[in-house]
Design an enzyme around this catalytic site. Structure first.
Site, PDB file in Angstrom:
ATOM      1  N   HIS A 164      65.919 -18.500  67.247  1.00 15.33           N
ATOM      2  CA  HIS A 164      66.954 -17.480  67.115  1.00 15.33           C
ATOM      3  C   HIS A 164      68.140 -17.756  68.044  1.00 15.33           C
ATOM      4  CE1 HIS A 164      67.998 -13.427  65.692  1.00 15.33           C
ATOM      5  NE2 HIS A 164      68.606 -13.296  66.858  1.00 15.33           N
TER       6      HIS A 164
ATOM      7  N   HIS B  63      67.830  -9.102  60.644  1.00 18.45           N
ATOM      8  CA  HIS B  63      66.872  -8.300  61.414  1.00 18.45           C
ATOM      9  C   HIS B  63      65.591  -8.139  60.606  1.00 18.45           C
ATOM     10  CE1 HIS B  63      67.387  -5.683  65.223  1.00 18.45           C
ATOM     11  NE2 HIS B  63      67.463  -6.952  65.480  1.00 18.45           N
TER      12      HIS B  63
END
Ligand SMILES: Nc1ncnc2c1ncn2[C@@H]1O[C@H](COP(=O)(O)OP(=O)(O)O)[C@@H](O)[C@H]1O
Ligand SMILES: [Mg+2]
Lengths: 226, 746, 81, 81
Positions: free
Chosen positions: B51, B97
């Site tokens: 990420h 998300h």
């Protein structure tokens, strides 16, 4: 002869239609609109007080509850008692009911969901300071955007509102987005200088927005203030 | 429980829980020349997660074209920035998300929106629009369907809850369904903001000794290790290793937004970065590193919500609604005054130092020190093996359609338009305030959303799109289509595409077939970007989207922002006047691989996706923009999933339908539902038809009259044979109520 | 000291949420449910020298903010810890 | 029989409403307030032959619908009327 009108747009923490309302007010010739912060203790000298939509204090606890207790609302109460025109839109309507300036309350929508759409409204009373430019009974198109617009009050209050012509706007039959009593979309107080409504006239000021039907509301006020 | 010692971290392999592999941990030890303590291990763990470090995808991302005449800021900062002229710039980015939304859909989606908005306003811009791209499993007929309905309802409520409250309109998006997303839904949000050039902010710390100010909500134990969590597969264990869920506070978000924008006006700020994934760790290390400096923080000064927080917890918390500033020395009071007015906590927590390290103090003693060149500058890089699966070969050879034309096309049409993939998404977007800020000219329900740029004649056309089915069947072609289709949406709305952002949602890249998908999809995207001259200014990568080893469909989501030069160019997909002529632009071939029709008939994905000839696509888009700018068309819609049949319905209005008689040589069902690319449906006033035809002749793109707009009609003939004659209102009712019917049948 | 304020809608005020939950419970098979009402529970930690003082303070908070007397009723509990 | 389910956010989970209310109470002059947490109170009227049966049913409802176990805890009270 048109004179300059001073117009307050209240700003609470979490207001988010304040700039839209300011733009709408500035589009009315002769109006001098400015923001007024929630801690302000006097609204003297304003000819019109606008309470914008949004999520004051996040809508936490109850919609409008915390804003209704701010200093500026004490000041607003005073001016309203002197007959100054007050317009509360969406969260502004919720704040005015929480502050006791308008009867009843706004419960969560029947669907329990936020609803945003252009909804047809019927002008139920075209003889108020807020609606004189509309044709009585006309259907106008104004957007709604709210999670708690379900107007509720006790039976006596409802009867009184109806008898006095205090219901100014209604959702068109069969198109009530929130389940409000008698399809109520906007009401005024008994003396007619305080109006609260869930639909957003400031979002219907020009054809490119999808409708220009909200403009006449501000123009009615312009007439009344002159 | 006492913290493990550096020795225990090594012997008991504590680092594994923090997302570091054995060799990555040993690499850290080497680079530090000593054993890292818990806080330091945690910092490396999150900063080296996919990420934050893009360790698996960096080699591929480097292939995107990132430069263009209008690009003011490419990838690397919070979001990309593109010039609009007249002193304005647009800032935009996509963020995923997915994992948080799988666990707690409302908060996961809400914090996703909050996070992307902070990315936007950390650049100095006022957010003006949100879009969202969602993927779920089937709403019925799957063992997880009940959970899926719950997920969809709460994800939508979460997006609405945050966006509506903070007062940024949610103006567009997409929702799609496929069994591969059942255990791993996708929630990507795109933020768009506007900024004056001279108000642009950046995240490069500067000036030795300059104060570092923490602004926003207090830090709690929220989402510790969210970034590493986001980089792992979901399985039953995910439940138990779950960090305490991050909770979004859109009210605080709104106050933070206003306070930040007001602080920028003072000119007191030197640098700003939001605290997103990996919280204080990521913002402090990146700001120091990007500025060629270091940072020293006193953790006792960090506003804290929970008691007895350890340095590890403070550094790795993902509490929401927080920003980090570097301020001109002596100008802290200006920041504090503004923050106090808005009721936002602000506190000096450290200073910029010359040495390129992050140095942390807690209770007066040093507790961690890491070199930024290692943490940020030089994370591990993996060149994964790529392998083309055999089945891809087989699909390439399959015939386009493997079934006979059904007798009753009416029933087929009705099932298709009620399929959640093709049904109206109004149930979703009615819950979003799409109009707040009164700059929305076209909201959800048309090809691209249109947002006005105040004080100018200009507007933005914005779309987010990505058909994963095509990518699954042929990732390279699918990647091209995703880019082309999204740009086409923008063009159909009257905008000239300026730049692109993307969210790459894929499975586990350590599997060669998955890495192949990623590599091929990126290749296709790069090709399309080059052909369409679209620079990529940012994006997001979300890998390891698998459930019990089963990957999601490879899902690149594309966001394109375009510029509409004059408001008269704004074009919608909906028919405007009865009697207008329907023009179909582009060739239609028998292309059914990955189509909605194939799925209905075969119940699976197979074959070749539609082809995409980039030269033809470029010509088409040029032509479309020309006829729109010349004011020749009343409506325009890009043909995509569901083909012409679906397009005819979604362009209709409660009163205006179609009367079509199309001379296509294809079998009628294939003519209606083929998903051939590079096609657009116009409605045009009869007077202008010759000029539109002429324009496309010049561009060598076929353009034919297929019928006309007609009141209260939905009638389709192919080569004079009637295939469909439906009640417009009935068909529209089926289409518009389908999603609600599935979601609200209690 | 700690106070717990339970705020419920008055009997004659429409409880939209309660009704919706009741429907959902029925559809989940909880057929024995007769009625559902939803209210708020507000827990307040406060400094006070006696339960009586705490209660007086809490009543003040209810009247000034926590409760909308037009539509809501409340009950109060003071816990010493 | 009647059950009262009190649903509160877990201790570590940020209570955004509670915080905002706390700030408002302070600004209204209630300085003694240390902390505010807000939850739901769900009152369920149901048919059950014993308190134990009622409780079992209520637990089922909490798990299936009333409580989001990811972020919330609950406590239960059964009142015979
Ligand atoms: N999740 C969503 N949020 C907001 N708008 C949405 C969402 N999903 C779909 N829409 C809107 O619905 C319309 C149709 O979307 P889509 O089916 O993707 O159309 P197309 O196939 O033409 O791209 C678009 O205007 C889109 O913005
Ligand atoms: Mg699409």
């Amino acid at each position: 002869m048109a004179q300059t009108q001073r117009c307050a747009v209240l700003v609470f923490p979490g207001s988010n239609c304040d700039s839209d309302l300011l733009k709408a007010a500035q589009a009315i010739p002769g109006w001098n609109a400015e923001y007024v912060w929630h801690t302000t203790e006097s609204l003297e000298g304003f000819d019109l007080i606008l309470v914008p939509g949004g999520f004051s204090y996040g809508d936490y606890l109850r919609v409008g509850a915390m804003a209704a207790r701010s200093p500026v609302m004490q000041a607003l109460r005073k001016e309203a008692a002197h007959g100054v025109a007050v317009l509360g839109i969406c969260n502004g309507f919720q704040i005015l009911t929480e502050a006791g300036l308008l009867p009843g309350t706004l419960l969560p929508n029947r669907s329990l969901k936020f609803v945003c759409e252009v909804s047809p409204l019927e002008v139920a009373n075209a003889q108020t300071a807020f609606s004189s430019r509309y044709t009585p009974g006309a259907t106008i198109r104004v957007p709604v955007a709210h999670g708690a617009g379900n107007y509720f009050c006790d039976a006596q209050t409802l009867e009184r509102l109806e008898a006095n012509g205090q219901v100014v706007f209604r959702y068109a039959e069969g198109q009530n987005p929130n389940g409000s009593l008698n399809n109520i979309a906007g009401i005024c107080n008994a003396s007619g200088n305080v109006l609260g409504m869930m639909p957003h006239p400031e979002r219907a000021m020009a054809e490119w927005m999808g409708s220009a039907d909200g403009r006449a509301l501000f123009e009615s006020l312009q007439d009344a203030l002159n | 429980m006492p913290e493990p010692t550096p020795e225990q971290i090594r012997t008991e392999q504590v680092y594994l829980k923090m997302g570091l592999t054995h060799s990555e941990y040993e690499d850290v030890v080497q680079r530090l020349g000593r054993l890292p303590n818990l806080t330091e291990t945690g910092i490396f763990g999150v900063m080296w997660s996919e990420h934050c470090s893009y360790k698996n995808s960096r080699p591929l991302l480097g292939r995107f074209p990132t430069e263009g005449p209008h690009v003011l800021q490419g990838p690397g900062e919070g979001a990309g920035v593109v010039d609009l002229g007249e002193g304005w710039a647009v800032v935009f980015k996509v963020e995923s998300h997915n994992h948080p939304s799988a666990v707690e859909p409302y908060q996961g989606a809400a914090t996703g929106v909050g996070g992307i908005l902070r990315d936007i306003f950390s650049m100095g811009a006022r957010p003006v629009a949100i879009l969202n791209s969602l993927r779920f499993g089937p709403l019925e007929g799957d063992e997880r369907s009940a959970r899926t309905c719950y997920l969809l309802q709460h994800v939508v409520a979460g997006i609405a809850g945050y966006g509506n409250c903070i007062g940024v309109p949610t103006v567009g998006g997409e929702v799609d369904f496929h069994p591969s997303y059942s255990g791993n839904p996708l929630v990507n949000a795109m933020g768009v903001g506007l900024v004056r050039h001279d108000r642009l902010q950046h995240g490069k710390a500067s000036g030795v000794g300059n104060p570092v100010i923490y602004v926003g909500a207090a830090t709690g134990r929220d989402g510790i290790h969210g970034a590493t969590f986001a980089s792992e597969e979901l399985n039953d264990e995910s439940e138990s290793k779950r960090p305490s869920v991050q909770v979004g506070d859109p009210f605080m978000g709104k106050l933070l937004l206003e306070a930040c924008l007001e602080c920028y006006e003072t000119g007191a700020l030197l640098a700003v970065q939001d605290m997103g994934a990996a919280g204080l760790t990521c913002s402090s290390t990146e700001m120091g590193f990007k500025g060629g400096m270091g940072m020293e923080l006193d953790l006792d000064q960090v506003p804290q919500r929970a008691e007895n927080m350890t340095p590890y917890e403070i550094m790795l918390s993902e509490s929401q609604e927080r920003m980090l500033f570097v301020v001109h020395p002596g100008r802290e009071p200006e920041v504090f005054t503004i923050c106090e007015k808005w009721g936002v906590p602000a506190q000096t927590v450290g200073r910029v130092i010359a040495e390129g390290v992050l140095r942390l103090k807690h209770h007066g003693v040093p507790v961690a020190e890491v070199p930024l060149s290692e943490v940020c500058g030089n994370p591990p890089l993996y060149h994964r093996t790529s392998l083309r699966p055999e089945v891809a070969e087989i699909w390439q050879k399959e015939p386009a359609s493997q079934w006979d034309q059904p007798d009753d096309l009416r029933m087929i049409f009705r099932s298709l338009v009620q399929n959640p993939e093709l049904a109206s998404k109004a149930w979703v977007y009615r819950q979003y305030d799409s109009m707040v800020r009164t700059s929305t000219e076209v909201g959800p329900g048309s090809d691209a959303a249109v947002i006005r740029v105040e004080g100018t004649e200009k507007a933005l056309a914005i779309s987010i799109d990505g058909n994963a089915r095509y990518v699954f069947l042929d990732p390279r072609t699918g990647g091209r289509i995703a880019v082309a289709e999204c740009a086409r949406n923008v063009v159909c709305s009257g905008g000239r595409p300026l730049a692109l952002t993307n969210g790459l949602n894929f499975g586990n890249p350590e599997k060669p077939e998955i890495f192949w998908q990623l590599e091929q999809a990126v290749t296709g995207m790069v090709e399309a970007c080059q052909a369409l001259q679209l620079p990529v200014t940012g994006g997001n990568v979300s890998l390891y989207n698998e459930t019990d080893g089963e990957p999601i469909l490879p899902t690149p989501m594309i966001g394109v922002v375009g510029l509409i030069e004059a408001s008269r160019h704004v074009t919608r997909q909906h028919f405007q006047t009865p009697g207008a002529v329907l023009l179909l632009v582009g060739n239609t071939r028998e292309e059914l691989g990955g189509s909605a029709y194939q799925e209905l008939m075969l119940g699976r994905l197979t074959g070749r996706p539609p082809e995409l000839d980039l030269t033809r696509e470029v010509a088409l888009q040029r032509g479309v923009l020309e006829v729109i700018q010349e004011g020749l068309v009343e409506s325009a819609h890009d043909l995509s999933h569901g083909g012409l049949g679906h397009a005819l319905l979604v362009c209709s209005t409660p009163t205006l339908g179609v009367n079509v008689n199309w001379g296509s040589a294809l079998r009628p069902d294939l003519a209606l539902f083929s998903e051939t690319q590079s096609r657009v449906l116009f409605s045009v006033s009869p007077d202008f038809v010759p000029r539109v035809e002429e324009t496309f002749r010049e561009h060598r793109v076929p353009c034919e009259v297929i019928g006309s707009v007609e009141e209260q009609t939905f009638r389709i003939q192919i080569r004079n044979t009637l295939v469909l004659d439906e009640s417009l209102s009935e068909l529209r009712r089926l289409w518009s109520e389908a999603l609600e019917a599935q979601l609200e049948s209690e | 000291m700690k106070g717990v304020v339970t705020v419920m809608l008055k009997q004659d005020v429409l409880d939209v949420q309660g009704q919706a939950i009741q429907r959902s419970l029925h559809s989940l098979g909880f057929d024995t449910v007769q009625k559902v009402r939803i209210g708020k529970s507000v827990e307040v930690d406060l400094n006070a020298t006696s339960p009586a003082e705490a209660e007086a303070q809490l009543r003040g908070m209810c009247e000034k903010l926590l409760v909308n007397g037009v539509i809501e009723d409340y009950r109060l509990q003071v816990l010493e810890n």
